[in-house]
Design an enzyme around this catalytic site. Structure first.
Site, PDB file in Angstrom:
ATOM      1  N   HIS A 195      40.377  23.766  -8.133  1.00 41.26           N
ATOM      2  CA  HIS A 195      39.709  24.961  -7.618  1.00 41.26           C
ATOM      3  C   HIS A 195      40.440  25.430  -6.373  1.00 41.26           C
ATOM      4  CE1 HIS A 195      36.459  27.792  -6.849  1.00 41.26           C
ATOM      5  NE2 HIS A 195      36.683  27.535  -5.584  1.00 41.26           N
ATOM      6  N   ASP A 229      23.196  29.115  -7.249  1.00 44.30           N
ATOM      7  CA  ASP A 229      24.384  29.581  -6.530  1.00 44.30           C
ATOM      8  C   ASP A 229      24.745  31.007  -6.938  1.00 44.30           C
ATOM      9  OD1 ASP A 229      26.795  29.288  -4.859  1.00 44.30           O
ATOM     10  OD2 ASP A 229      27.753  29.643  -6.791  1.00 44.30           O
ATOM     11  N   ARG A 255      24.790  36.475  -0.391  1.00 44.82           N
ATOM     12  CA  ARG A 255      25.667  36.238   0.757  1.00 44.82           C
ATOM     13  C   ARG A 255      26.768  37.291   0.834  1.00 44.82           C
ATOM     14  NH1 ARG A 255      27.999  30.969  -0.719  1.00 44.82           N
ATOM     15  NH2 ARG A 255      29.272  31.253   1.126  1.00 44.82           N
ATOM     16  N   SER A 314      28.436  25.843  -2.430  1.00 46.66           N
ATOM     17  CA  SER A 314      28.564  26.813  -3.521  1.00 46.66           C
ATOM     18  C   SER A 314      29.650  26.372  -4.514  1.00 46.66           C
ATOM     19  CB  SER A 314      28.901  28.185  -2.922  1.00 46.66           C
ATOM     20  OG  SER A 314      29.359  29.070  -3.890  1.00 46.66           O
ATOM     21  N   LYS A 336      29.028  24.134  -8.509  1.00 44.14           N
ATOM     22  CA  LYS A 336      29.550  24.589  -9.814  1.00 44.14           C
ATOM     23  C   LYS A 336      30.512  23.562 -10.405  1.00 44.14           C
ATOM     24  CE  LYS A 336      30.467  28.405  -7.712  1.00 44.14           C
ATOM     25  NZ  LYS A 336      30.677  29.691  -7.090  1.00 44.14           N
TER      26      LYS A 336
HETATM   27  N1  URA Z   1      33.800  30.760  -3.783  1.00 48.00           N
HETATM   28  C1  URA Z   1      32.578  30.330  -4.172  1.00 48.00           C
HETATM   29  O1  URA Z   1      32.369  30.013  -5.333  1.00 48.00           O
HETATM   30  N2  URA Z   1      31.611  30.271  -3.254  1.00 48.00           N
HETATM   31  C2  URA Z   1      31.790  30.605  -1.958  1.00 48.00           C
HETATM   32  O2  URA Z   1      30.870  30.503  -1.172  1.00 48.00           O
HETATM   33  C3  URA Z   1      33.063  31.055  -1.561  1.00 48.00           C
HETATM   34  C4  URA Z   1      34.064  31.114  -2.497  1.00 48.00           C
END
Ligand code: URA
Length: 425
Positions: A82, A161, A168, A183, A187
């Site tokens: 990621h 999320d 957000r 966040s 995931k």
């Molecule tokens: N990517 C995400 O999935 N969440 C965040 O808060 C920032 C970047």
């Protein structure tokens, strides 16, 4: 339990209890807490922070709002990567097939671009016919047959999320280390990968503008992953200049295919190999040789299978924007600065990105670099080519590149800086 008590507690710098956190996440996901209350709590968290226990509980609560995927039935170890997002960051495209070619299974759930950073799904959708939305069964099928799959995360994964991130995004509460870490990791943990490598970007084109913040974010995420049984490692990598020579959807696919064909810009190859080695190591395959898999065409074979399995034609011509505008070097010298944020903003204004989730993107739009920081340039030579279908966008894109964004110095030493700035395990 009520929302106002929880908001006041965080406003007054208290740590939230496990019960308060579980209740807030569940009640917000169900719709029992109003957006204005949750945005107030998110702002209090942004301003006053959360400790390790609170972040771990917040993450676990978000995971528990949705399904968890499970890849144990596969006959290979799983590895995922990621990136916290940057300009020209196309690394997932060559990396996923490369790591699969070396023996791991790569379930890569990706997102779309918002703002100045691009999204992996938008890039792949530049390939005629390619489909991002797969059912869980289809995803497993592509993973089993190709070794790698890149697709959209389904609605069932960490729905808390999904809702909170959208809130957000419009309330100035994205840039909080506890909220970003929870966040991303909710995931990734729900996705069910066995190991995870994080590419935490640092610099003007990244969320984290300095190395101290990037290190804190990386340490928080590595801790969360390992606590949940996912072997997690992070690299801190430079995002003060764009990655490679392209920023924009089809432009970046073309560059990724060049890397898979054994060519491509040196920085993209270097970062792809560094992340591949970390992923293979974390997946328990330390003897695999990703450089050979790039050179012998086996990574390209996986790419072609993976793209075709999702309806794409790996041989189809990629879209090209209708209009181009060339920016030339202002003087002889060394290109000492090419600001990543400015290039990302220009690409976005040309139509490569979107302002709102539902906006379309232009497949051919973006910025192509003809030199990288550290290269010698001559006055009047092409430095950047801007691409768009809608030429009325050129002035706004050029404005993003004004001022200090492009710097040529007569007396500077040639040569580029390092890409990998640190490692957290
Ligand atoms: N990517 C995400 O999935 N969440 C965040 O808060 C920032 C970047």
């Amino acid at each position: 339990m009520d929302a106002i008590t929880v908001i006041r507690a965080k406003r007054d710098r208290q740590a939230l209890t496990d019960e308060q956190i579980d209740w807030v996440i569940n009640a917000y996901t169900r719709g029992d807490i109003a957006d204005e209350q949750m945005s107030s709590l998110a702002m209090a968290i942004l301003l006053n922070g959360m400790d390790r226990r609170e972040i771990a509980r917040w993450t676990a609560a978000m995971i528990a709002t949705g399904e968890r995927m499970d890849f144990h039935a596969l006959d290979r170890p799983t590895a995922d990567k990621h990136s916290t997002g940057g300009v020209g960051d196309k690394i997932t495209l060559p990396l996923a097939p490369l790591v699969a070619a070396c023996g791991a299974a790569v379930p890569q759930l990706s997102g779309r671009g918002l703002g100045h950073t691009g999204g992996t799904l938008d890039k792949l959708e530049a390939i005629p016919g390619w489909r991002a939305a797969l059912s869980n069964d289809e995803m497993l099928g592509v993973l089993r047959d190709s070794g790698a799959v890149i697709c959209a995360a389904g609605d069932g994964l960490a729905p808390a999320d999904r809702k909170l991130y959208a809130l957000r995004d419009v309330t100035g509460t994205v840039e909080s280390i506890p909220l970003i870490a929870s966040s991303i990791m909710s995931k990734k943990i729900a996705e069910g990968t066995g190991s995870l490598v994080l590419d935490v970007k640092v610099g003007s084109g990244a969320f984290m503008k300095n190395i101290e913040d990037a290190r804190e974010l990386a340490e928080t995420m590595v801790g969360l992953g390992n606590d949940h049984g996912v072997r997690t490692v992070a690299l801190l990598t430079d995002m003060s200049v764009p990655l490679g020579l392209t920023a924009g959807n089809a432009l970046e696919v073309r560059e990724s295919v060049e890397v898979l064909a054994g060519g491509g810009p040196a920085d993209v190859v270097e970062l792809t190999l560094a992340l591949a080695r970390e992923m293979l190591d974390a997946a328990g395959l330390p003897d695999a040789d990703p450089a050979r898999a790039l050179a012998d065409g086996s990574a390209m074979d996986v790419w072609r299978r993976m793209i075709a399995a999702q309806g794409g034609d790996p041989d189809a011509a990629l879209p090209v924007a209708r209009e181009q505008h060339v920016l030339t070097a202002p003087a002889d010298g060394v290109l000492t600065g090419l600001d990543a944020y400015a290039v990302g903003l220009a690409a976005w204004r040309l139509g490569a990105g979107r302002a709102r989730k539902e906006d379309p993107v232009q497949a051919g739009a973006g910025v192509e670099l003809h030199a990288r920081p550290g290269d010698r340039v001559r006055a009047g030579e092409p430095l950047l080519t801007l691409h768009t279908d809608t030429p009325e966008r050129f002035p706004a894109a050029l404005e993003a590149l004004n001022g200090d964004a492009v710097r040529v110095s007569a007396d500077a030493e040639a040569g580029a800086g390092p890409i990998v700035l640190g490692r957290i395990a």
